[in-house]
Motif scaffolding. Structure first.
Motif, PDB file in Angstrom:
ATOM      1  N   MET A   1       0.848  -1.196   0.000  1.00  0.00           N
ATOM      2  CA  MET A   1       0.000   0.000   0.000  1.00  0.00           C
ATOM      3  C   MET A   1       0.880   1.240   0.000  1.00  0.00           C
ATOM      4  SD  MET A   1      -3.184   0.592   2.573  1.00  0.00           S
ATOM      5  CE  MET A   1      -4.455   1.782   2.240  1.00  0.00           C
ATOM      6  N   LEU A 309     -12.605  -7.491   6.882  1.00  0.00           N
ATOM      7  CA  LEU A 309     -12.694  -7.255   5.439  1.00  0.00           C
ATOM      8  C   LEU A 309     -11.298  -7.000   4.874  1.00  0.00           C
ATOM      9  CD1 LEU A 309     -14.426  -6.651   2.876  1.00  0.00           C
ATOM     10  CD2 LEU A 309     -14.048  -4.260   3.452  1.00  0.00           C
ATOM     11  N   LEU A 310     -10.534  -6.111   5.569  1.00  0.00           N
ATOM     12  CA  LEU A 310      -9.185  -5.806   5.082  1.00  0.00           C
ATOM     13  C   LEU A 310      -8.363  -7.089   4.975  1.00  0.00           C
ATOM     14  CD1 LEU A 310      -8.392  -2.551   7.087  1.00  0.00           C
ATOM     15  CD2 LEU A 310      -8.914  -2.749   4.655  1.00  0.00           C
ATOM     16  N   LYS A 311      -8.556  -7.971   5.949  1.00  0.00           N
ATOM     17  CA  LYS A 311      -7.815  -9.243   5.900  1.00  0.00           C
ATOM     18  C   LYS A 311      -8.290 -10.093   4.732  1.00  0.00           C
ATOM     19  CE  LYS A 311      -5.907  -9.803  10.297  1.00  0.00           C
ATOM     20  NZ  LYS A 311      -5.453 -10.825  11.225  1.00  0.00           N
ATOM     21  N   ALA A 312      -9.602 -10.149   4.532  1.00  0.00           N
ATOM     22  CA  ALA A 312     -10.140 -10.940   3.431  1.00  0.00           C
ATOM     23  C   ALA A 312      -9.638 -10.399   2.094  1.00  0.00           C
ATOM     24  CB  ALA A 312     -11.663 -10.919   3.460  1.00  0.00           C
ATOM     25  N   LEU A 313      -9.467  -9.079   2.027  1.00  0.00           N
ATOM     26  CA  LEU A 313      -8.999  -8.478   0.778  1.00  0.00           C
ATOM     27  C   LEU A 313      -7.489  -8.633   0.607  1.00  0.00           C
ATOM     28  CD1 LEU A 313     -11.110  -5.205   0.616  1.00  0.00           C
ATOM     29  CD2 LEU A 313     -11.551  -7.400  -0.467  1.00  0.00           C
ATOM     30  N   GLY A 314      -6.857  -9.290   1.572  1.00  0.00           N
ATOM     31  CA  GLY A 314      -5.450  -9.621   1.374  1.00  0.00           C
ATOM     32  C   GLY A 314      -4.472  -8.689   2.049  1.00  0.00           C
ATOM     33  N   ALA A 315      -4.963  -7.901   3.051  1.00  0.00           N
ATOM     34  CA  ALA A 315      -4.027  -7.046   3.776  1.00  0.00           C
ATOM     35  C   ALA A 315      -3.272  -7.889   4.785  1.00  0.00           C
ATOM     36  CB  ALA A 315      -4.778  -5.928   4.485  1.00  0.00           C
ATOM     37  N   PRO A 316      -1.940  -7.908   4.718  1.00  0.00           N
ATOM     38  CA  PRO A 316      -1.193  -8.651   5.730  1.00  0.00           C
ATOM     39  C   PRO A 316      -1.233  -7.930   7.080  1.00  0.00           C
ATOM     40  CG  PRO A 316       0.297  -7.712   4.085  1.00  0.00           C
ATOM     41  CD  PRO A 316      -1.081  -7.302   3.704  1.00  0.00           C
ATOM     42  N   LYS A 317      -0.896  -8.670   8.132  1.00  0.00           N
ATOM     43  CA  LYS A 317      -0.923  -8.127   9.499  1.00  0.00           C
ATOM     44  C   LYS A 317      -0.221  -6.779   9.612  1.00  0.00           C
ATOM     45  CE  LYS A 317      -1.113 -11.836  12.859  1.00  0.00           C
ATOM     46  NZ  LYS A 317      -0.433 -12.474  13.965  1.00  0.00           N
ATOM     47  N   ARG A 318       0.972  -6.767   9.043  1.00  0.00           N
ATOM     48  CA  ARG A 318       1.833  -5.579   9.134  1.00  0.00           C
ATOM     49  C   ARG A 318       1.090  -4.334   8.627  1.00  0.00           C
ATOM     50  NH1 ARG A 318       4.418  -5.829   4.528  1.00  0.00           N
ATOM     51  NH2 ARG A 318       4.404  -8.093   4.722  1.00  0.00           N
ATOM     52  N   GLN A 319       0.357  -4.529   7.527  1.00  0.00           N
ATOM     53  CA  GLN A 319      -0.349  -3.401   6.940  1.00  0.00           C
ATOM     54  C   GLN A 319      -1.441  -2.881   7.872  1.00  0.00           C
ATOM     55  OE1 GLN A 319      -1.994  -4.404   3.112  1.00  0.00           O
ATOM     56  NE2 GLN A 319      -1.350  -2.426   2.354  1.00  0.00           N
TER      57      GLN A 319
ATOM     58  N   LEU B  54      -9.467 -17.800   5.343  1.00  0.00           N
ATOM     59  CA  LEU B  54      -9.726 -16.907   6.466  1.00  0.00           C
ATOM     60  C   LEU B  54      -9.568 -17.670   7.779  1.00  0.00           C
ATOM     61  CD1 LEU B  54     -12.886 -15.055   5.091  1.00  0.00           C
ATOM     62  CD2 LEU B  54     -10.539 -14.209   5.172  1.00  0.00           C
ATOM     63  N   ALA B  78      -2.297 -14.120   3.080  1.00  0.00           N
ATOM     64  CA  ALA B  78      -2.874 -12.835   2.683  1.00  0.00           C
ATOM     65  C   ALA B  78      -2.616 -12.573   1.206  1.00  0.00           C
ATOM     66  CB  ALA B  78      -2.282 -11.719   3.542  1.00  0.00           C
ATOM     67  N   ARG B  81      -4.955 -14.713  -0.875  1.00  0.00           N
ATOM     68  CA  ARG B  81      -6.295 -14.125  -0.847  1.00  0.00           C
ATOM     69  C   ARG B  81      -6.377 -12.917  -1.766  1.00  0.00           C
ATOM     70  NH1 ARG B  81      -6.187 -14.891   4.975  1.00  0.00           N
ATOM     71  NH2 ARG B  81      -5.521 -12.744   5.266  1.00  0.00           N
ATOM     72  N   ARG B  82      -5.315 -12.096  -1.689  1.00  0.00           N
ATOM     73  CA  ARG B  82      -5.328 -10.846  -2.441  1.00  0.00           C
ATOM     74  C   ARG B  82      -5.445 -11.104  -3.937  1.00  0.00           C
ATOM     75  NH1 ARG B  82      -1.287  -8.161   0.216  1.00  0.00           N
ATOM     76  NH2 ARG B  82       0.421  -8.819  -1.118  1.00  0.00           N
ATOM     77  N   PHE B  87     -14.197 -12.326  -2.374  1.00  0.00           N
ATOM     78  CA  PHE B  87     -15.243 -12.674  -1.406  1.00  0.00           C
ATOM     79  C   PHE B  87     -16.505 -11.845  -1.629  1.00  0.00           C
ATOM     80  CE2 PHE B  87     -11.343 -13.837   0.758  1.00  0.00           C
ATOM     81  CZ  PHE B  87     -11.663 -15.042   1.355  1.00  0.00           C
ATOM     82  N   THR B 109      -6.006  -0.472  -3.823  1.00  0.00           N
ATOM     83  CA  THR B 109      -5.274   0.435  -2.938  1.00  0.00           C
ATOM     84  C   THR B 109      -4.384  -0.353  -1.992  1.00  0.00           C
ATOM     85  OG1 THR B 109      -7.228   1.832  -3.018  1.00  0.00           O
ATOM     86  CG2 THR B 109      -5.574   2.396  -1.378  1.00  0.00           C
ATOM     87  N   LEU B 110      -4.963  -1.409  -1.402  1.00  0.00           N
ATOM     88  CA  LEU B 110      -4.184  -2.227  -0.462  1.00  0.00           C
ATOM     89  C   LEU B 110      -3.005  -2.883  -1.166  1.00  0.00           C
ATOM     90  CD1 LEU B 110      -7.034  -3.960   1.573  1.00  0.00           C
ATOM     91  CD2 LEU B 110      -5.471  -2.207   2.384  1.00  0.00           C
ATOM     92  N   GLY B 112      -1.341  -1.595  -3.522  1.00  0.00           N
ATOM     93  CA  GLY B 112      -0.361  -0.591  -3.924  1.00  0.00           C
ATOM     94  C   GLY B 112      -0.346  -0.290  -5.414  1.00  0.00           C
TER      95      GLY B 112
END
Lengths: 400, 225
Positions: A1, A309-319, B54, B78, B81-82, B87, B109-110, B112
């Motif tokens: 991001m 949701l952010l996790k489901a969309l593929g955001a890693p923990k760090r983000q 998940l 992650a 999933r991305r 979903f 956005t996530l 990048g």
């Protein structure tokens, strides 16, 4: 991001919950404002004291009877007070080239009366040079002529003493009684903003010889000396010690305090005081940090679905950690700015209400407050951010 | 594409162990259209969470695209999933403060992606789902059907190979529901694998394969058409 996206996302997340964000902003801004205020007031007090010192006169040295090792302190309380200082001692100082002016001083209290009015007044016996040394101005009348070493029944009144004894009537030429003597008022001092130590408005000043007669003493309270310039202060000090030693059979039985030594002591005290109050005010910033932490912990639970949701969309923990930290950082930064504004406004208001007290805005306080606010915000943001990142995605998305 | 072997999932409810999934094994080929059905508590949502990475199975092997994803760490999950999974949820899970445009944009956005490319992709996607004039609306200003279309646009914006839909029509009236199913079927025709949890029989019957679950086990697995 991207960093810009992260910032936008976090800031809008903060704006999205006005109540919560306002609470955190308030906490941080109160903390920052109090640091700025207290530090600036401490600084102002320090400046005020040092200004007062320079209004006492400049390049001053004070010669006290008795020897003291400490700098800027009073002469030792215990021990033998050795040889007294005398007018003759003082007179020899005139021979020192780097001494511009000097005045022996005798101080005491005596009843002063005019007709039915009487009050106890501090009497300062001095030579006429004291007026120049202490930057005292005569409002009405004159100072007594030179030749202080002869008894002269004349006095110069402080403005307060004058108005208490004479009201609005003319005091010049009037006779007043000081102790057992009758003096003629020849001058009245111009009212001056109060200066440190003694309030000159509340004094009567008489020639040194008259004061010695009045208090029946041949010794001096001290001698005030003005050096030719700031650079000559050290030289003057040395010369004074040498001169008096020669007169006192080779004994070092006086103490010479320089004005900057006193000033330095006061400066040290005020700096320590300012740092102490700044430290206390910093506690309020830590409290603000704890408030941020608690509010954000609540935010994490109420924004559980969003985190899922952010996790489901593929955001890693760090983000997710970064997103929450950015939010905490942005809020503390905004709060710090509000606090600086608030602190600055209160200082302006104070300056407006107290024009005689110089209010300084200490710039370093704002830098410190800002840095501390930002770092506490980030520090206390870590726990909630970590908690958000550790939420299980499936749990966070569930409606349970 | 998807291979599950002996997947087990146990939850602790108080002191009691609840077997949400027992010995689940099945494969899904690329491009399939699968409905997972069963009563509530049968384990179908747990299964979908595991399929979507998940949640992790307590034991068993899950291979996605010949990769043993059951052994990947969180960051890699992650990433999978991305890029591979989209979903669609019963309650949409749109972020209320973001506009339709920004919600669809969020995965990009996530990830990048550059703003100019994002703008173009999201504009195209909104147009494709008939949401062009809703771009600046927030979820609260959209109807249920529109919200779910925004959610599907978001699920497909990263061009995933799989779409996982958890009761996608559960919160919609029948006409918006069938509209949403039509969209999912259209995506399936374009080659995306669609796996959908539902307990609506009419909707389930439209899938080419129905997996029925009861008590954490697969009760039946039937293909038709």
């Amino acid at each position: 991001m991207r960093i810009s996206d992260m910032f936008t996302f976090s800031v809008f997340a903060a704006i999205g919950n006005r109540g919560r964000t306002a609470l955190m902003l308030l906490a941080v801004s109160i903390g920052v404002a109090s640091v700025v205020l207290l530090v600036s007031l401490g600084e102002s007090a320090r400046q005020y004291v040092s200004n007062q010192f320079s209004s006492l006169g400049s390049n001053l040295l004070i010669v006290l009877p008795g020897r003291s090792e400490t700098v800027g302190g009073p002469p030792p309380l215990l021990g033998i007070t050795p040889r007294d200082l005398t007018i003759d001692d003082a007179e020899t100082l005139a021979r020192i080239a780097v001494v511009r002016r000097f005045s022996p001083l005798v101080v005491g209290a005596a009843p002063v009366s005019h007709r039915q009015k009487e009050r106890e007044v501090t009497i300062l016996g001095a030579s006429r040079d004291i007026f120049a040394i202490r930057r005292m101005e005569i409002g009405q009348g004159v100072i007594w002529p030179a030749n202080d070493n002869r008894f002269q029944a004349v006095c110069v009144l402080g403005s307060k003493v004058k108005s208490e004894l004479f009201g609005n009537d003319n005091a010049l030429g009037q006779k007043i009684r000081i102790g057992d003597y009758r003096f003629q008022v020849i001058g009245v001092m111009r009212p001056k903003a109060s200066s440190l130590g003694d309030d000159l408005a509340d004094m009567a000043i008489i020639p040194i010889a008259s004061a010695q007669a009045l208090f029946d003493t041949s010794s001096l309270f001290r001698i005030v000396v003005e050096a030719e310039s700031e650079a000559e202060i050290a030289k003057a000090k040395e010369a004074i010690i040498r001169t008096i030693r020669a007169r006192h059979d080779g004994e070092d039985d006086i103490t010479v305090i320089t004005q900057d030594a006193i000033l330095a002591t006061f400066d040290k005290i005020f700096k320590a005081m300012t740092l102490t109050v700044a430290g206390i005010a910093t506690i309020s910033l830590i409290v603000a940090g704890i408030i941020i932490m608690n509010v954000m912990l609540v935010a994490v639970s109420s924004r559980r679905a969003e985190i899922g949701l952010l996790k489901a969309l593929g955001a890693p923990k760090r983000q997710i950690v970064y997103l929450f930290l950015t939010e905490a950082g942005a809020i503390s930064m905004a709060g710090a700015l509000c606090g600086l504004g608030l602190g600055g406004s209160i200082l302006r208001l104070l300056a407006w209400f107290l024009p005689q007290f110089p209010i300084f805005f200490a710039p370093w306080s704002s830098i410190v407050a800002f840095t501390v606010a930002l770092s506490t915000g980030l520090l206390f943001g870590i726990l909630p951010a970590q908690k958000a990142a550790d939420l299980g995605a499936a749990y966070a998305l569930s409606r349970r | 594409m998807i291979e599950l072997l002996n997947i087990e999932r146990v939850f602790l409810v108080g002191d009691e162990e609840v077997h949400a999934l027992r010995q689940i094994s099945f494969d899904v080929a690329t491009g399939e259209y699968v409905a997972i059905m069963g009563s509530s508590g049968s384990g179908k949502s747990t299964l979908l969470n595991i399929l979507g990475l998940l949640d992790r199975p307590d034991s068993g092997v899950y291979q996605l695209d010949s990769q043993r994803v059951s052994e990947l760490d969180e960051d890699h999950l992650a990433e999978v999933r991305r890029h591979q999974i989209g979903f669609v949820f019963q309650f949409f899970h749109l972020i209320p403060r973001l506009t339709a445009f920004e919600n669809v944009e969020l995965p990009l956005t996530l990830a990048g992606v550059a703003p100019s490319l994002r703008k173009q992709k999201v504009t195209d996607a909104l147009a494709a789902f008939g949401l062009r004039d809703r771009a600046r609306h927030r979820p609260a200003q959209l109807s249920g059907g529109q919200r779910q279309r925004v959610a599907i646009a978001r699920a497909t914006i990263m061009e995933p190979k799989i779409i996982l839909a958890d009761e996608p029509t559960g919160n919609l009236d029948s006409s918006s529901g069938s509209e949403v199913i039509n969209i999912l079927e259209e995506l399936n025709r374009l080659g995306i694998t669609v796996i959908m949890v539902t307990h609506d029989h009419a909707i389930g019957a439209r899938a080419s394969r129905i997996i029925r679950m009861a008590d954490g086990r697969i009760e039946s697995d039937s293909r038709h058409r």
